[in-house]
Write an enzyme that holds these catalytic residues in place. Structure first.
Site, PDB file in Angstrom:
ATOM      1  N   ARG A 246      28.662  22.367   0.994  1.00 40.84           N
ATOM      2  CA  ARG A 246      29.703  23.128   1.680  1.00 40.84           C
ATOM      3  C   ARG A 246      29.663  24.596   1.262  1.00 40.84           C
ATOM      4  O   ARG A 246      29.782  25.502   2.075  1.00 40.84           O
ATOM      5  CB  ARG A 246      31.068  22.543   1.355  1.00 40.84           C
ATOM      6  CG  ARG A 246      31.880  22.495   2.610  1.00 40.84           C
ATOM      7  CD  ARG A 246      33.100  21.712   2.557  1.00 40.84           C
ATOM      8  NE  ARG A 246      33.445  21.400   3.957  1.00 40.84           N
ATOM      9  CZ  ARG A 246      34.607  20.948   4.332  1.00 40.84           C
ATOM     10  NH1 ARG A 246      35.529  20.724   3.448  1.00 40.84           N
ATOM     11  NH2 ARG A 246      34.855  20.713   5.589  1.00 40.84           N
TER      12      ARG A 246
ATOM     13  N   CYS B  68      46.482  16.385   9.556  1.00 45.32           N
ATOM     14  CA  CYS B  68      47.764  16.521   8.842  1.00 45.32           C
ATOM     15  C   CYS B  68      48.896  15.623   9.329  1.00 45.32           C
ATOM     16  O   CYS B  68      49.572  15.006   8.511  1.00 45.32           O
ATOM     17  CB  CYS B  68      48.223  17.964   8.908  1.00 45.32           C
ATOM     18  SG  CYS B  68      47.131  19.037   7.969  1.00 45.32           S
TER      19      CYS B  68
HETATM   20  C1  UDX Z   1      43.192  19.682   2.765  1.00 44.05           C
HETATM   21  C2  UDX Z   1      44.207  18.563   2.961  1.00 44.05           C
HETATM   22  O1  UDX Z   1      43.753  17.730   4.008  1.00 44.05           O
HETATM   23  C3  UDX Z   1      45.563  19.065   3.271  1.00 44.05           C
HETATM   24  O2  UDX Z   1      46.522  18.068   3.071  1.00 44.05           O
HETATM   25  C4  UDX Z   1      45.950  20.091   2.367  1.00 44.05           C
HETATM   26  O3  UDX Z   1      47.157  20.631   2.816  1.00 44.05           O
HETATM   27  C5  UDX Z   1      44.904  21.150   2.183  1.00 44.05           C
HETATM   28  O4  UDX Z   1      43.663  20.578   1.868  1.00 44.05           O
HETATM   29  P1  UDX Z   1      41.522  20.711   4.438  1.00 44.05           P
HETATM   30  O5  UDX Z   1      41.210  22.042   3.882  1.00 44.05           O
HETATM   31  O6  UDX Z   1      41.546  20.553   5.922  1.00 44.05           O
HETATM   32  O7  UDX Z   1      42.965  20.275   4.005  1.00 44.05           O
HETATM   33  O8  UDX Z   1      40.614  19.593   3.759  1.00 44.05           O
HETATM   34  P2  UDX Z   1      39.049  19.553   3.632  1.00 44.05           P
HETATM   35  O9  UDX Z   1      38.431  20.331   4.732  1.00 44.05           O
HETATM   36  O10 UDX Z   1      38.693  18.130   3.401  1.00 44.05           O
HETATM   37  O11 UDX Z   1      38.766  20.403   2.296  1.00 44.05           O
HETATM   38  C6  UDX Z   1      39.013  19.975   1.016  1.00 44.05           C
HETATM   39  C7  UDX Z   1      37.853  20.469   0.136  1.00 44.05           C
HETATM   40  O12 UDX Z   1      38.167  20.206  -1.236  1.00 44.05           O
HETATM   41  C8  UDX Z   1      36.517  19.792   0.417  1.00 44.05           C
HETATM   42  O13 UDX Z   1      35.537  20.763   0.718  1.00 44.05           O
HETATM   43  C9  UDX Z   1      36.188  19.043  -0.876  1.00 44.05           C
HETATM   44  O14 UDX Z   1      34.816  19.004  -1.178  1.00 44.05           O
HETATM   45  C10 UDX Z   1      36.969  19.866  -1.891  1.00 44.05           C
HETATM   46  N1  UDX Z   1      37.285  19.136  -3.124  1.00 44.05           N
HETATM   47  C11 UDX Z   1      37.824  17.906  -3.080  1.00 44.05           C
HETATM   48  C12 UDX Z   1      37.038  19.752  -4.351  1.00 44.05           C
HETATM   49  O15 UDX Z   1      36.522  20.872  -4.401  1.00 44.05           O
HETATM   50  N2  UDX Z   1      37.385  19.076  -5.497  1.00 44.05           N
HETATM   51  C13 UDX Z   1      37.895  17.828  -5.477  1.00 44.05           C
HETATM   52  O16 UDX Z   1      38.160  17.261  -6.537  1.00 44.05           O
HETATM   53  C14 UDX Z   1      38.130  17.222  -4.228  1.00 44.05           C
HETATM   54  C1  UDX Z   2      49.296  21.267  12.292  1.00 42.11           C
HETATM   55  C2  UDX Z   2      50.505  22.217  12.211  1.00 42.11           C
HETATM   56  O1  UDX Z   2      50.752  22.785  13.512  1.00 42.11           O
HETATM   57  C3  UDX Z   2      50.244  23.313  11.193  1.00 42.11           C
HETATM   58  O2  UDX Z   2      51.409  24.116  11.043  1.00 42.11           O
HETATM   59  C4  UDX Z   2      49.888  22.663   9.858  1.00 42.11           C
HETATM   60  O3  UDX Z   2      49.575  23.662   8.903  1.00 42.11           O
HETATM   61  C5  UDX Z   2      48.707  21.729  10.013  1.00 42.11           C
HETATM   62  O4  UDX Z   2      49.004  20.747  11.008  1.00 42.11           O
HETATM   63  P1  UDX Z   2      46.933  21.341  13.490  1.00 42.11           P
HETATM   64  O5  UDX Z   2      46.917  19.872  13.227  1.00 42.11           O
HETATM   65  O6  UDX Z   2      45.755  22.155  13.081  1.00 42.11           O
HETATM   66  O7  UDX Z   2      48.204  22.019  12.792  1.00 42.11           O
HETATM   67  O8  UDX Z   2      47.132  21.584  15.080  1.00 42.11           O
HETATM   68  P2  UDX Z   2      48.389  21.495  16.056  1.00 42.11           P
HETATM   69  O9  UDX Z   2      48.301  22.636  16.984  1.00 42.11           O
HETATM   70  O10 UDX Z   2      49.655  21.311  15.354  1.00 42.11           O
HETATM   71  O11 UDX Z   2      48.063  20.199  16.920  1.00 42.11           O
HETATM   72  C6  UDX Z   2      48.129  18.900  16.365  1.00 42.11           C
HETATM   73  C7  UDX Z   2      47.906  17.860  17.437  1.00 42.11           C
HETATM   74  O12 UDX Z   2      49.000  17.819  18.342  1.00 42.11           O
HETATM   75  C8  UDX Z   2      46.665  18.113  18.305  1.00 42.11           C
HETATM   76  O13 UDX Z   2      46.021  16.889  18.548  1.00 42.11           O
HETATM   77  C9  UDX Z   2      47.242  18.682  19.583  1.00 42.11           C
HETATM   78  O14 UDX Z   2      46.425  18.482  20.695  1.00 42.11           O
HETATM   79  C10 UDX Z   2      48.535  17.896  19.686  1.00 42.11           C
HETATM   80  N1  UDX Z   2      49.557  18.550  20.507  1.00 42.11           N
HETATM   81  C11 UDX Z   2      50.076  19.749  20.150  1.00 42.11           C
HETATM   82  C12 UDX Z   2      50.026  17.913  21.653  1.00 42.11           C
HETATM   83  O15 UDX Z   2      49.579  16.815  22.004  1.00 42.11           O
HETATM   84  N2  UDX Z   2      50.995  18.526  22.392  1.00 42.11           N
HETATM   85  C13 UDX Z   2      51.533  19.738  22.058  1.00 42.11           C
HETATM   86  O16 UDX Z   2      52.424  20.224  22.780  1.00 42.11           O
HETATM   87  C14 UDX Z   2      51.047  20.364  20.893  1.00 42.11           C
END
Ligand code: UDX
Ligand code: UDX
Length: 459
Positions: free
Chosen positions: A41, A275
């Protein structure tokens, strides 16, 4: 050049990478380093092809990288040099033991906290960027202060509210930045240091502070409210389909009430993303732990309706295509969980694909950004699915098209051309209500939107 502060982020994912890129972009006076246990990554963040697609991200990473933004796999060194450490490692739903399928898995955070404690030689502010159950910060404090090596740690909660696809805009112009702290003199000093970072580009009135538990809870509850709105409108969409009411009209009407607002009222095949489901289930689990079973059941209903919506979509396809999908060729337009991202985590398209395969349909999947992830998500059923970059090609010889993701390109396509290449009768299931249904009907399609009467040529 000397930097004013050394900022470290542990976790180079969808949250950590873009957030740190924005801080580095806005604050050249700070040195920002992002580390991750996954060296691949990190290599991708250092390459010409970033590991995630997010509009506007490439530009800000390329501008700051090597100047004051660094991606590295040297975690210990990063910790030692940092004044402020953001932790944004993942917190997936636990898949083992107590709370399996519900509770947040905190093992990565805890491991990270222990590592911070072991290698730190100087005072640090530790920022929870990941989403956690309330009171995680307390556990972290206990772990970080469990040895008497004299190093002081202050823990802050600073949840991220950006949404994928609009992440860069959300980071640049956030509705609010939330910083929760202990209300002790040391906690407030740490809080002010983090406020100072965001104040480089976020107006002061948008930086809000609270006690640390309110901050942790507000993040979970924000996601729960957003998801609840989608489940509410989706629940109503099923009623519309029975009553000839039109969900677009209903959404417009209720959205004009300024108390409700018009956002997040798009009926769909259901919400996806990393999320919503995870955070609601974590909230549900937490409520149960506190004996609040009624509250838990209330929030659990949001996930239940979402599951129902996805299944309803599949059953509608089955029923309208003469109660058999076996050997029918179905093309999915879009696989990402929403438009403008390549992310497919919890995408409703995964569920729909698996269910259609169970019905023995043949699947063709197209998506402008998510095909690599789609192939990985469906690796176990490879051979039963065709992936095609070009949506026109994908639709050739299909009985039905199902719109899974609201990519703009799909609304702008030449459906007359598509219709000619499809088997007849040709069906369109618009899981996002982005197409012009009347036009499609006139072309000869049988059209099934969400929450609106279908338009069919059958008597
Ligand atoms: C993640 C969580 O899903 C979310 O709940 C939280 O709010 C923010 O972190 P996201 O950034 O989307 O969101 O996750 P992901 O893309 O999976 O990134 C997490 C990273 O942490 C990965 O690249 C993973 O390799 C890294 N990681 C994980 C570490 O560096 N150390 C660890 O021990 C575990
Ligand atoms: C969400 C929250 O919006 C963000 O604040 C938080 O930090 C992370 O989780 P994300 O999951 O990236 O963000 O996208 P979001 O735009 O919230 O959409 C989530 C899902 O809901 C998607 O599958 C989207 O297509 C769906 N959605 C959204 C609907 O089906 N209808 C809507 O009106 C809005």
């Amino acid at each position: 050049m000397g930097f004013e502060k050394n900022i470290l982020c542990i976790g180079a994912g969808y949250v950590g990478g873009p957030t740190m890129a924005m801080i580095a972009h806005k604050c050249p006076q700070y040195r920002v380093t992002v580390v991750d246990i996954n060296p691949k990554r990190i290599a991708a963040w250092n390459s010409g092809t970033l590991p995630i697609y997010e509009p506007g991200l490439d530009e800000i990473v390329k501008e700051a990288r090597g100047r004051n933004l660094f991606f590295s796999d040297r975690i210990d060194q990063g910790i030692q040099e940092a004044d402020i450490i953001f932790v944004s490692v993942n917190t997936p739903t636990k898949d083992f033991g107590a709370g399996a399928g519900m509770a947040a898995d905190l093992q990565y955070w805890e491991k990270t906290a222990r590592q911070i404690r072991e290698v730190s030689r100087s005072q640090k502010i530790i920022v929870e960027k990941s989403t956690f159950p309330v009171k995680t910060a307390l556990a972290m404090e206990r772990i970080l202060t469990a040895t008497a090596n004299g190093v002081r740690f202050d823990i802050l909660s600073n949840p991220e509210f950006m949404a994928e696809g609009t992440g860069i805009r959300d980071l640049e112009y956030p509705d609010r930045v939330l910083i929760g702290s202990r209300e002790t003199p040391e906690g407030l000093t740490a809080r002010d240091e983090l406020v100072e970072i965001y104040a480089n580009w976020v107006p002061q009135e948008r930086i809000i502070t609270s006690n640390i538990w309110s901050s942790e809870l507000s993040k979970l509850v924000s996601n729960a409210f957003l998801a609840q709105r989608i489940s509410s409108i989706n629940a109503v969409s099923s009623l519309c389909e029975k009553t000839e009411a039109d969900i677009t009209e209903v959404a417009r009407i209720i959205g004009m009430d300024s108390r409700l607002g018009d956002k997040f009222l798009n009926a769909s095949i259901g919400f996806g993303g990393s999320c919503f489901k995870k955070d609601i289930l974590s909230l549900v689990y937490m409520c149960r732990q506190y004996g609040l079973d009624e509250v838990a059941a209330y929030w659990e209903g949001v996930v239940r309706i979402n599951d129902y919506q996805k299944e309803r979509f599949v059953l509608n396809m089955l029923e309208t295509m003469f109660n058999t999908l076996a050997a029918k060729r179905i093309c999915l337009f879009g696989f990402a969980f929403k438009a403008n991202t390549g992310d497919t985590r919890e995408s409703p398209a995964i569920y729909v694909s698996r269910r259609l395969l169970e019905e023995r349909a043949e699947l063709v999947i197209t998506d402008p950004r998510a095909l690599v992830n789609a192939e990985a998500d469906l690796a176990d059923v490879q051979g039963q699915v065709t992936f095609a970059e070009d949506p026109y090609e994908a639709a050739v010889g299909c009985d039905a098209i199902a719109v899974m993701t609201e990519w703009d390109i799909y609304a702008a396509m030449d459906f007359t051309r598509i219709y000619e290449t499809m088997r007849k009768p040709a069906f369109i299931f618009d899981g996002r209500n982005i197409l012009n249904h009347e036009d499609l009907f006139t072309m000869g399609f049988n059209v099934f939107p969400i929450g609106k009467p279908p338009l069919t040529h059958f008597c």
